[in-house]
Design a protein around this motif. Structure first.
Motif, PDB file in Angstrom:
ATOM      1  N   VAL A 131      -2.328   6.884   7.927  1.00 38.02           N
ATOM      2  CA  VAL A 131      -3.034   5.889   7.181  1.00 38.02           C
ATOM      3  C   VAL A 131      -3.800   5.350   8.285  1.00 38.02           C
ATOM      4  CG1 VAL A 131      -2.922   3.738   5.394  1.00 38.02           C
ATOM      5  CG2 VAL A 131      -0.892   5.515   5.712  1.00 38.02           C
ATOM      6  N   PRO A 132      -4.834   5.814   8.521  1.00 36.35           N
ATOM      7  CA  PRO A 132      -5.807   5.229   9.603  1.00 36.35           C
ATOM      8  C   PRO A 132      -6.436   3.924   9.366  1.00 36.35           C
ATOM      9  CG  PRO A 132      -6.851   6.991   8.514  1.00 36.35           C
ATOM     10  CD  PRO A 132      -5.407   6.936   8.194  1.00 36.35           C
ATOM     11  N   GLU A 133      -6.319   3.471   8.042  1.00 38.25           N
ATOM     12  CA  GLU A 133      -6.748   1.979   7.661  1.00 38.25           C
ATOM     13  C   GLU A 133      -5.912   1.032   8.420  1.00 38.25           C
ATOM     14  OE1 GLU A 133      -7.589   4.930   4.167  1.00 38.25           O
ATOM     15  OE2 GLU A 133      -6.075   4.538   5.708  1.00 38.25           O
ATOM     16  N   PHE A 134      -4.479   1.398   8.631  1.00 39.49           N
ATOM     17  CA  PHE A 134      -3.740   0.459   9.319  1.00 39.49           C
ATOM     18  C   PHE A 134      -3.998   0.214  10.751  1.00 39.49           C
ATOM     19  CE2 PHE A 134       0.330   1.182   6.498  1.00 39.49           C
ATOM     20  CZ  PHE A 134      -0.564   0.926   5.253  1.00 39.49           C
ATOM     21  N   ALA A 135      -4.879   0.670  11.241  1.00 45.91           N
ATOM     22  CA  ALA A 135      -5.407   0.304  12.762  1.00 45.91           C
ATOM     23  C   ALA A 135      -5.769  -1.102  12.794  1.00 45.91           C
ATOM     24  CB  ALA A 135      -6.451   1.362  13.151  1.00 45.91           C
ATOM     25  N   GLN A 136      -6.105  -1.640  11.673  1.00 50.74           N
ATOM     26  CA  GLN A 136      -6.483  -2.980  11.626  1.00 50.74           C
ATOM     27  C   GLN A 136      -5.662  -4.104  11.766  1.00 50.74           C
ATOM     28  OE1 GLN A 136      -8.026  -4.260   7.640  1.00 50.74           O
ATOM     29  NE2 GLN A 136      -7.298  -2.347   6.886  1.00 50.74           N
ATOM     30  N   TYR A 137      -4.456  -3.696  11.653  1.00 49.61           N
ATOM     31  CA  TYR A 137      -3.137  -4.470  11.686  1.00 49.61           C
ATOM     32  C   TYR A 137      -2.751  -4.498  13.092  1.00 49.61           C
ATOM     33  CZ  TYR A 137      -3.004  -4.032   6.707  1.00 49.61           C
ATOM     34  OH  TYR A 137      -3.245  -4.099   5.317  1.00 49.61           O
ATOM     35  N   SER A 138      -2.027  -5.662  13.492  1.00 48.63           N
ATOM     36  CA  SER A 138      -1.445  -5.871  14.749  1.00 48.63           C
ATOM     37  C   SER A 138      -0.155  -4.702  15.126  1.00 48.63           C
ATOM     38  CB  SER A 138      -0.897  -7.291  14.915  1.00 48.63           C
ATOM     39  OG  SER A 138       0.107  -7.440  14.146  1.00 48.63           O
ATOM     40  N   LYS A 139       0.025  -4.788  16.124  1.00 46.39           N
ATOM     41  CA  LYS A 139       1.330  -3.674  16.478  1.00 46.39           C
ATOM     42  C   LYS A 139       2.376  -4.260  15.821  1.00 46.39           C
ATOM     43  CE  LYS A 139       3.185  -1.317  20.384  1.00 46.39           C
ATOM     44  NZ  LYS A 139       3.412  -1.006  21.986  1.00 46.39           N
ATOM     45  N   VAL A 157       7.129   7.849   4.873  1.00 47.89           N
ATOM     46  CA  VAL A 157       7.307   6.897   6.135  1.00 47.89           C
ATOM     47  C   VAL A 157       8.712   6.465   6.288  1.00 47.89           C
ATOM     48  CG1 VAL A 157       6.436   4.743   6.758  1.00 47.89           C
ATOM     49  CG2 VAL A 157       4.933   5.999   5.657  1.00 47.89           C
ATOM     50  N   SER A 158       9.476   6.709   5.210  1.00 45.94           N
ATOM     51  CA  SER A 158      10.919   6.254   5.544  1.00 45.94           C
ATOM     52  C   SER A 158      11.777   7.161   6.091  1.00 45.94           C
ATOM     53  CB  SER A 158      11.499   5.908   4.033  1.00 45.94           C
ATOM     54  OG  SER A 158      11.429   7.120   3.375  1.00 45.94           O
ATOM     55  N   ARG A 159      11.172   8.168   6.382  1.00 43.41           N
ATOM     56  CA  ARG A 159      12.104   9.383   7.110  1.00 43.41           C
ATOM     57  C   ARG A 159      12.259   8.797   8.673  1.00 43.41           C
ATOM     58  NH1 ARG A 159       7.964  14.576   6.263  1.00 43.41           N
ATOM     59  NH2 ARG A 159       8.676  14.853   4.126  1.00 43.41           N
ATOM     60  N   SER A 160      13.432   9.125   9.083  1.00 47.12           N
ATOM     61  CA  SER A 160      13.857   8.561  10.192  1.00 47.12           C
ATOM     62  C   SER A 160      13.198   9.044  11.453  1.00 47.12           C
ATOM     63  CB  SER A 160      15.533   8.908  10.702  1.00 47.12           C
ATOM     64  OG  SER A 160      15.419  10.302  10.672  1.00 47.12           O
ATOM     65  N   LEU A 196       0.959  16.765   7.617  1.00 44.96           N
ATOM     66  CA  LEU A 196       2.298  16.538   7.918  1.00 44.96           C
ATOM     67  C   LEU A 196       2.750  17.580   9.223  1.00 44.96           C
ATOM     68  CD1 LEU A 196       4.076  16.227   4.268  1.00 44.96           C
ATOM     69  CD2 LEU A 196       3.591  14.291   6.136  1.00 44.96           C
ATOM     70  N   ALA A 197       2.114  18.869   9.086  1.00 40.83           N
ATOM     71  CA  ALA A 197       2.530  19.772  10.065  1.00 40.83           C
ATOM     72  C   ALA A 197       2.030  19.272  11.373  1.00 40.83           C
ATOM     73  CB  ALA A 197       2.043  21.075   9.762  1.00 40.83           C
ATOM     74  N   GLN A 198       0.959  18.640  11.392  1.00 44.43           N
ATOM     75  CA  GLN A 198       0.295  18.395  12.571  1.00 44.43           C
ATOM     76  C   GLN A 198       1.027  17.153  13.397  1.00 44.43           C
ATOM     77  OE1 GLN A 198      -4.010  17.778  10.758  1.00 44.43           O
ATOM     78  NE2 GLN A 198      -4.280  17.629  12.922  1.00 44.43           N
ATOM     79  N   ILE A 199       1.623  16.671  12.661  1.00 47.12           N
ATOM     80  CA  ILE A 199       2.568  15.322  13.409  1.00 47.12           C
ATOM     81  C   ILE A 199       4.041  15.988  13.242  1.00 47.12           C
ATOM     82  CG2 ILE A 199       1.019  13.374  12.886  1.00 47.12           C
ATOM     83  CD1 ILE A 199       2.673  12.814  10.021  1.00 47.12           C
ATOM     84  N   GLY A 200       4.285  17.135  12.948  1.00 43.54           N
ATOM     85  CA  GLY A 200       5.714  17.357  13.046  1.00 43.54           C
ATOM     86  C   GLY A 200       6.616  17.200  11.983  1.00 43.54           C
ATOM     87  N   GLU A 201       6.067  16.950  10.795  1.00 44.77           N
ATOM     88  CA  GLU A 201       6.976  16.355   9.798  1.00 44.77           C
ATOM     89  C   GLU A 201       7.072  17.530   8.628  1.00 44.77           C
ATOM     90  OE1 GLU A 201       8.767  13.774   9.057  1.00 44.77           O
ATOM     91  OE2 GLU A 201       8.253  12.901  11.010  1.00 44.77           O
ATOM     92  N   TYR A 251       0.887  -1.366  -0.146  1.00 47.16           N
ATOM     93  CA  TYR A 251      -0.121   0.023  -0.028  1.00 47.16           C
ATOM     94  C   TYR A 251       0.688   1.240   0.077  1.00 47.16           C
ATOM     95  CZ  TYR A 251      -3.539   3.259   1.549  1.00 47.16           C
ATOM     96  OH  TYR A 251      -4.360   4.716   1.439  1.00 47.16           O
ATOM     97  N   LEU A 252       1.855   1.250   0.799  1.00 45.82           N
ATOM     98  CA  LEU A 252       2.861   2.578   0.835  1.00 45.82           C
ATOM     99  C   LEU A 252       3.562   2.797  -0.311  1.00 45.82           C
ATOM    100  CD1 LEU A 252       4.243   1.926   4.595  1.00 45.82           C
ATOM    101  CD2 LEU A 252       2.546   3.343   3.528  1.00 45.82           C
ATOM    102  N   LYS A 253       3.893   1.509  -0.839  1.00 42.66           N
ATOM    103  CA  LYS A 253       4.590   1.602  -2.304  1.00 42.66           C
ATOM    104  C   LYS A 253       3.673   2.169  -3.672  1.00 42.66           C
ATOM    105  CE  LYS A 253       8.318  -1.872  -1.589  1.00 42.66           C
ATOM    106  NZ  LYS A 253       8.924  -2.991  -1.789  1.00 42.66           N
TER     107      LYS A 253
END
Length: 222
Positions: free
Chosen positions: A125-133, A111-114, A93-98, A77-79
């Motif tokens: 990507v709120p859809e990823f909330a369905q994935y495990s940690k 997402v590849s940023r350190s 991006l500004a909201q999360i300090g990026e 999905y990210l790719k």
């Protein structure tokens, strides 16, 4: 186990093909694929093999399969998903300090940023909330090393092709001009079964491999 699958594969290859005159120590630097042989992805590399050998219970294997699928879906999905420099995205991006972006790019490049974390990933990507940690952790790691992982996977594909390039047991290395006497002596002693094993013999350079490959090609034509 191959060199790209486990450190024990590196160890066995080194001891069998290169030999040693002193006690052998398994340094990570001995592996050309060490970026792939990480602690965090040991299950992705080895758990299926363990299950095939009866060393892993079905319940654990089912949980692993679910995680693996989530990781593959997440990275894919990210790719494939673009992220434009529209005003609302700049604000996100500004909201999360990026830092903002100046042109459209793929999500994986952001997402590849350190500085990126799981929390930031879920915000974007709120859809990823369905994935495990654990799956999200692996998605984040693979995103950060995406460029380097892709490069090593390309090297592995080349290695697999070399594994299929068989060398006859009676192959005459002395007939090849360009190989040093030392290399010829090692090749005749070890008799590698394919080009990949030959490449792991100490002293066998990429140039020497090319000479062997050309010799094999000419032998087949004859």
């Amino acid at each position: 186990l191959r060199r790209d699958e486990a450190y024990i594969g590196v160890l066995i290859d080194d001891l069998v093909l290169k030999g040693t005159k002193e006690p052998y120590r398994m340094f990570t630097s001995r592996s050309e694929f060490r970026l792939l042989l990480r602690e965090d992805n040991a299950d992705l590399r080895l758990l299926e093999k363990g299950f095939a050998l009866g060393l892993v219970e079905q319940k654990q294997y089912d949980a692993f399969r679910k995680k693996k699928q989530e990781v593959q879906e997440g990275v894919a999905y990210l790719k494939s998903t673009g992220f434009s420099n529209a005003k609302e995205n700049i604000e996100k991006l500004a909201q999360i300090g990026e830092e903002k972006i100046v042109e459209k790019t793929k999500l994986i490049n952001i997402v590849s940023r350190s500085t990126f974390t799981q929390e930031k990933l879920l915000f974007l990507v709120p859809e990823f909330a369905q994935y495990s940690k654990k799956a999200l952790e692996q998605v984040l790691i693979q995103a950060k090393y995406n460029h380097y992982i892709a490069k090593q996977l390309g090297q592995i594909e080349k290695m697999k092709k070399q594994l299929t390039e068989k060398i006859p047991k009676d192959f005459d290395y002395k007939s090849l001009s360009g190989l040093s006497n030392e290399v010829v002596e090692k090749l005749e002693k070890i008799r590698p079964e394919n080009l990949f094993f030959a490449s792991n013999i100490s002293g066998v350079t990429p140039a020497a491999l090319d000479i062997i490959a050309i010799g094999l090609h000419l032998k087949r034509k004859k």
